[in-house]
Design a protein around this motif. Structure first.
Motif, PDB file in Angstrom:
ATOM      1  N   ARG A  46       0.840  -1.193   0.000  1.00 32.85           N
ATOM      2  CA  ARG A  46       0.000   0.000   0.000  1.00 32.85           C
ATOM      3  C   ARG A  46       0.875   1.242   0.000  1.00 32.85           C
ATOM      4  NH1 ARG A  46      -5.194   1.422   0.896  1.00 32.85           N
ATOM      5  NH2 ARG A  46      -5.787  -0.780   1.146  1.00 32.85           N
ATOM      6  N   LEU A  47       0.605   2.133  -0.936  1.00 36.02           N
ATOM      7  CA  LEU A  47       1.260   3.430  -1.039  1.00 36.02           C
ATOM      8  C   LEU A  47       0.164   4.485  -0.999  1.00 36.02           C
ATOM      9  CD1 LEU A  47       3.898   5.023  -1.451  1.00 36.02           C
ATOM     10  CD2 LEU A  47       3.525   4.818  -3.917  1.00 36.02           C
ATOM     11  N   GLY A  48      -0.141   4.958   0.226  1.00 35.70           N
ATOM     12  CA  GLY A  48      -1.272   5.855   0.381  1.00 35.70           C
ATOM     13  C   GLY A  48      -2.560   5.095   0.110  1.00 35.70           C
ATOM     14  N   ASN A  49      -3.359   5.600  -0.830  1.00 35.60           N
ATOM     15  CA  ASN A  49      -4.601   4.945  -1.221  1.00 35.60           C
ATOM     16  C   ASN A  49      -4.463   4.163  -2.518  1.00 35.60           C
ATOM     17  OD1 ASN A  49      -5.978   5.933   0.995  1.00 35.60           O
ATOM     18  ND2 ASN A  49      -6.653   7.777  -0.059  1.00 35.60           N
ATOM     19  N   VAL A  50      -3.232   3.790  -2.847  1.00 30.70           N
ATOM     20  CA  VAL A  50      -2.966   3.007  -4.045  1.00 30.70           C
ATOM     21  C   VAL A  50      -2.248   1.718  -3.635  1.00 30.70           C
ATOM     22  CG1 VAL A  50      -1.789   2.939  -6.270  1.00 30.70           C
ATOM     23  CG2 VAL A  50      -2.845   5.069  -5.487  1.00 30.70           C
ATOM     24  N   ILE A  51      -2.698   0.603  -4.192  1.00 31.79           N
ATOM     25  CA  ILE A  51      -2.106  -0.700  -3.893  1.00 31.79           C
ATOM     26  C   ILE A  51      -1.221  -1.108  -5.072  1.00 31.79           C
ATOM     27  CG2 ILE A  51      -2.566  -3.114  -3.384  1.00 31.79           C
ATOM     28  CD1 ILE A  51      -5.218  -2.279  -2.194  1.00 31.79           C
ATOM     29  N   LEU A  52       0.035  -1.406  -4.784  1.00 31.26           N
ATOM     30  CA  LEU A  52       0.991  -1.847  -5.790  1.00 31.26           C
ATOM     31  C   LEU A  52       1.242  -3.341  -5.607  1.00 31.26           C
ATOM     32  CD1 LEU A  52       3.592   1.069  -5.567  1.00 31.26           C
ATOM     33  CD2 LEU A  52       1.579   0.910  -7.040  1.00 31.26           C
ATOM     34  N   ARG A  53       1.290  -4.061  -6.723  1.00 33.58           N
ATOM     35  CA  ARG A  53       1.554  -5.503  -6.683  1.00 33.58           C
ATOM     36  C   ARG A  53       2.745  -5.821  -7.584  1.00 33.58           C
ATOM     37  NH1 ARG A  53      -4.166  -5.249  -6.507  1.00 33.58           N
ATOM     38  NH2 ARG A  53      -5.005  -6.263  -4.621  1.00 33.58           N
ATOM     39  N   PRO A  54       3.949  -5.687  -7.076  1.00 35.49           N
ATOM     40  CA  PRO A  54       5.139  -5.991  -7.892  1.00 35.49           C
ATOM     41  C   PRO A  54       5.426  -7.492  -7.900  1.00 35.49           C
ATOM     42  CG  PRO A  54       5.795  -5.136  -5.758  1.00 35.49           C
ATOM     43  CD  PRO A  54       4.295  -5.091  -5.779  1.00 35.49           C
ATOM     44  N   ALA A  55       6.095  -7.930  -8.950  1.00 36.53           N
ATOM     45  CA  ALA A  55       6.474  -9.341  -9.081  1.00 36.53           C
ATOM     46  C   ALA A  55       7.718  -9.440  -9.954  1.00 36.53           C
ATOM     47  CB  ALA A  55       5.342 -10.162  -9.678  1.00 36.53           C
ATOM     48  N   ILE A  56       8.573 -10.413  -9.630  1.00 35.02           N
ATOM     49  CA  ILE A  56       9.801 -10.680 -10.380  1.00 35.02           C
ATOM     50  C   ILE A  56       9.858 -12.175 -10.663  1.00 35.02           C
ATOM     51  CG2 ILE A  56      12.315 -10.570 -10.355  1.00 35.02           C
ATOM     52  CD1 ILE A  56      12.128  -8.264  -8.413  1.00 35.02           C
ATOM     53  N   THR A  57      10.208 -12.519 -11.904  1.00 33.38           N
ATOM     54  CA  THR A  57      10.291 -13.922 -12.304  1.00 33.38           C
ATOM     55  C   THR A  57      11.630 -14.167 -12.987  1.00 33.38           C
ATOM     56  OG1 THR A  57       7.899 -13.979 -12.652  1.00 33.38           O
ATOM     57  CG2 THR A  57       9.190 -15.776 -13.588  1.00 33.38           C
ATOM     58  N   GLY A  58      12.306 -15.201 -12.550  1.00 33.44           N
ATOM     59  CA  GLY A  58      13.546 -15.634 -13.187  1.00 33.44           C
ATOM     60  C   GLY A  58      13.379 -17.045 -13.718  1.00 33.44           C
ATOM     61  N   SER A  59      13.704 -17.257 -15.018  1.00 38.60           N
ATOM     62  CA  SER A  59      13.484 -18.558 -15.651  1.00 38.60           C
ATOM     63  C   SER A  59      14.721 -18.979 -16.426  1.00 38.60           C
ATOM     64  CB  SER A  59      12.278 -18.506 -16.602  1.00 38.60           C
ATOM     65  OG  SER A  59      11.123 -18.026 -15.954  1.00 38.60           O
ATOM     66  N   VAL A  60      14.830 -20.270 -16.620  1.00 40.77           N
ATOM     67  CA  VAL A  60      15.865 -20.853 -17.473  1.00 40.77           C
ATOM     68  C   VAL A  60      15.170 -21.850 -18.387  1.00 40.77           C
ATOM     69  CG1 VAL A  60      16.373 -22.648 -15.767  1.00 40.77           C
ATOM     70  CG2 VAL A  60      18.073 -22.069 -17.513  1.00 40.77           C
ATOM     71  N   GLY A  61      15.616 -21.904 -19.665  1.00 40.47           N
ATOM     72  CA  GLY A  61      14.935 -22.791 -20.593  1.00 40.47           C
ATOM     73  C   GLY A  61      15.782 -23.144 -21.786  1.00 40.47           C
ATOM     74  N   TYR A  62      15.131 -23.822 -22.721  1.00 40.87           N
ATOM     75  CA  TYR A  62      15.803 -24.269 -23.945  1.00 40.87           C
ATOM     76  C   TYR A  62      14.896 -23.953 -25.125  1.00 40.87           C
ATOM     77  CZ  TYR A  62      17.984 -27.252 -27.441  1.00 40.87           C
ATOM     78  OH  TYR A  62      18.594 -27.726 -28.577  1.00 40.87           O
ATOM     79  N   ASP A  63      15.477 -23.350 -26.190  1.00 43.12           N
ATOM     80  CA  ASP A  63      14.760 -22.994 -27.405  1.00 43.12           C
ATOM     81  C   ASP A  63      15.441 -23.704 -28.571  1.00 43.12           C
ATOM     82  OD1 ASP A  63      13.485 -21.833 -29.583  1.00 43.12           O
ATOM     83  OD2 ASP A  63      13.347 -19.865 -28.627  1.00 43.12           O
ATOM     84  N   SER A  64      14.656 -24.488 -29.312  1.00 46.13           N
ATOM     85  CA  SER A  64      15.232 -25.254 -30.427  1.00 46.13           C
ATOM     86  C   SER A  64      15.525 -24.387 -31.650  1.00 46.13           C
ATOM     87  CB  SER A  64      14.286 -26.401 -30.819  1.00 46.13           C
ATOM     88  OG  SER A  64      13.057 -25.877 -31.296  1.00 46.13           O
ATOM     89  N   ASN A  65      14.929 -23.206 -31.772  1.00 49.02           N
ATOM     90  CA  ASN A  65      15.145 -22.337 -32.929  1.00 49.02           C
ATOM     91  C   ASN A  65      15.109 -20.882 -32.464  1.00 49.02           C
ATOM     92  OD1 ASN A  65      15.332 -21.113 -35.422  1.00 49.02           O
ATOM     93  ND2 ASN A  65      13.554 -22.158 -36.310  1.00 49.02           N
ATOM     94  N   PRO A  66      16.181 -20.367 -31.858  1.00 48.61           N
ATOM     95  CA  PRO A  66      16.160 -19.001 -31.311  1.00 48.61           C
ATOM     96  C   PRO A  66      15.905 -17.928 -32.366  1.00 48.61           C
ATOM     97  CG  PRO A  66      18.065 -20.242 -30.518  1.00 48.61           C
ATOM     98  CD  PRO A  66      17.460 -21.043 -31.610  1.00 48.61           C
ATOM     99  N   GLY A  67      16.449 -18.057 -33.581  1.00 48.70           N
ATOM    100  CA  GLY A  67      16.312 -17.030 -34.598  1.00 48.70           C
ATOM    101  C   GLY A  67      15.068 -17.149 -35.436  1.00 48.70           C
ATOM    102  N   ARG A  68      14.271 -18.188 -35.258  1.00 48.87           N
ATOM    103  CA  ARG A  68      13.068 -18.444 -36.045  1.00 48.87           C
ATOM    104  C   ARG A  68      13.393 -18.414 -37.545  1.00 48.87           C
ATOM    105  NH1 ARG A  68      12.226 -19.512 -31.489  1.00 48.87           N
ATOM    106  NH2 ARG A  68      10.368 -19.046 -30.252  1.00 48.87           N
TER     107      ARG A  68
END
Length: 519
Positions: free
Chosen positions: A150-172
């Protein structure tokens, strides 16, 4: 002794005296008759009727006795008894209104022995109210939802996501490609006001994907919107909106006239302002908008730059909507819009003047059926006329659809679709006709475990050219919420593009897993 007992006692005494007198009278009378001559008896006078209260006290004091009731010597005339009108006295007794008391009765009454009543000087204290029954706490709809900051009368909902993965065709790219591990970082911020009047809502999201084996495929992306509603009066509201989208172009796009390295960035941002007024069930909305589209210059394989400044444009639009609320869950509307698109450069790289004017008419409705099926559907017709006479008018169907179906509390089905007319820089083509549809089915296996399956399909036709692209994706993702703050996400996506442009087809498989932190 009570009053009734006293009366009974006095009546008994008077009765006893009367009986004694009656028993003595015959004996005295017979003795006198023997010694005196007979006299003519006088007819007794009839007693008068009773008209008053018996004088019990007088009867008691004037009771007959032997010395006064009979003559003392023979020959004397018998005087009649004193004249008495009746045995019942006509006069009111002197003490008739007072209780009869006897001097022989002594003692105390209950009133004498009763303790004196206390004197009331103030009201007694009020009785405390009974405690209210303890209400059962209502279960939360989502116990794993973030609480926000809560920031005064405003509610903030922050979020952070960290992921690792594999892409078979990065450049498409078409043909064989080298897969690569990648990492992705995402940031998100939700905004919600808590005001009595007016409302502020917004969502900002941005991310960056880095590929380790193909750094040229690394790219950013972002999307956001912000809206402010000002309640001027009960029936009038002012609407202010802003939007932003950051994306990249794939190397094999038909709008890129040469093979490029990496992914050129595109910016789309704009703002709008409007006013809504209600007249009973009729609602009018007037809205003006300004949107900007910018394209980054692309890097060629020979190290030179490919300018895309001829694609930069600004669009101005004015829209009027009239809606009527037939029922609380059904509101059909009709909408008319005019717009103009102005390119920064009057002539593009192909020698065409791409600036245009257009108008759009739509019919649609927002609906809500038993809170299980909600959404908005609209469809209409658009006609766009270009400044260059060599380009024919671009006409076609346009529409939008957003439907949310909740068959069970654990299952949610979301269907989205859009049809729009776009611009292109391909020589001889007036523009593009794009159709896209997306379907998502989410099911909660547990309150903190959700599985989602999704599929999408899109087709883009280039007017005046034998060019068409079909893009389809299918996949699934799973989210396991550990707490309100931490959750684990995993997904798999299969993506495929079929194009009539040689060398543009590709296939890609993407898998990733990550940790999300939200507040």
């Amino acid at each position: 002794m009570s009053r009734f007992a006293q009366i009974c006692w006095l009546a008994g005494v008077a009765g006893c005296c009367g009986v004694a007198g009656l028993t003595a009278w015959p004996e005295l009378a017979s003795a006198q008759m023997q010694t005196q001559p007979a006299v003519t008896p006088t007819r007794p006078r009839a007693p008068a009727l009773r008209t008053g209260t018996p004088d019990v006290a007088q009867r008691q004091n004037t009771a007959p006795s032997n010395s006064s009731a009979l003559p003392d010597a023979a020959g004397e005339s018998i005087d009649p008894p004193p004249a008495r009108s009746s045995a019942i006295s006509r006069a009111q007794p002197s003490r008739a209104s007072q209780p009869i008391q006897s001097s022989r009765l002594r003692g105390t009454t209950q009133r004498d022995t009763r303790p004196p009543q206390p004197t009331i000087t103030a009201l007694p204290p009020p009785i405390p109210p009974a405690p209210e029954p303890r209400k059962r706490k209502r279960p939360e709809e989502d116990p794993y939802a973030p609480l926000g900051l809560r920031l005064g009368n405003v509610i903030l909902r922050p979020a952070i996501t960290g992921s690792v993965g594999y892409d078979s065709n990065p450049g498409r790219v078409s043909g064989p490609s080298k897969g690569s591990l990648y990492t992705r970082s995402e940031g998100e911020l939700g905004i919600q006001s808590d005001w009595n009047v007016h409302e502020l809502t917004g969502m900002l999201r941005g991310g960056y994907s880095r590929y380790y084996r193909d750094d040229s495929a690394s790219r950013p992306d972002a999307e956001g919107n912000m809206s402010l509603r000002l309640d001027a009066t009960r029936d009038t509201r002012i609407l202010l909106e802003s939007r932003l989208k950051l994306d990249t172009q794939r190397p094999g796009s038909p709008d890129l006239s040469a093979a490029v390295q990496g992914r050129p960035i595109t910016w789309a941002y704009g703002a709008s302002a409007g006013v809504t007024h209600d007249i009973n069930r009729l609602q009018f909305t007037l809205r003006g908008s300004v949107d900007r589209q910018d394209y980054e210059d692309a890097d060629l394989s020979n190290g030179r730059k490919l300018s895309q400044a001829d694609r930069n444009q600004t669009q101005y639009g004015l829209r009027l909507r009239a809606a009527y609320e037939v029922t609380p869950g059904f509101k059909p509307f009709i909408q008319a819009e005019i717009d103009t698109r102005q390119f920064d450069e009057k002539v593009d790289s192909s020698g065409y003047m791409r600036s245009s004017d257009g108008y759009t008419v739509r019919l649609g409705s927002s609906f809500e059926i038993s809170r299980m099926l909600t959404g908005e559907v609209s469809g209409g017709y658009q006609d766009r006329k270009y400044e260059d006479g060599r380009l024919k008018n671009l006409r076609g169907f346009v529409g939008d659809a957003a439907i949310l179906w909740t068959p069970t509390p654990l299952t949610t089905v979301t269907l989205r679709g859009t049809a729009e007319l776009g611009d292109t820089t391909i020589a001889g083509s007036s523009g593009t006709t794009a159709r896209r549809v997306n379907l998502e089915v989410a099911h909660a296996l547990r309150r903190n475990l959700t599985v989602t399956g999704f599929a999408s399909y899109g087709r883009t036709d280039y007017d005046g050219q034998d060019l068409r692209e079909d893009l389809s994706t299918i996949g699934a993702r799973i989210e396991y919420k550990l707490t309100r703050t931490f959750s684990v996400r995993a997904s798999f996506t299969h993506e495929r593009l079929n194009s009539t442009n040689p060398g543009s087809d590709y296939t890609a498989n993407v898998a990733q897993v990550g940790l999300r932190v939200q507040f």
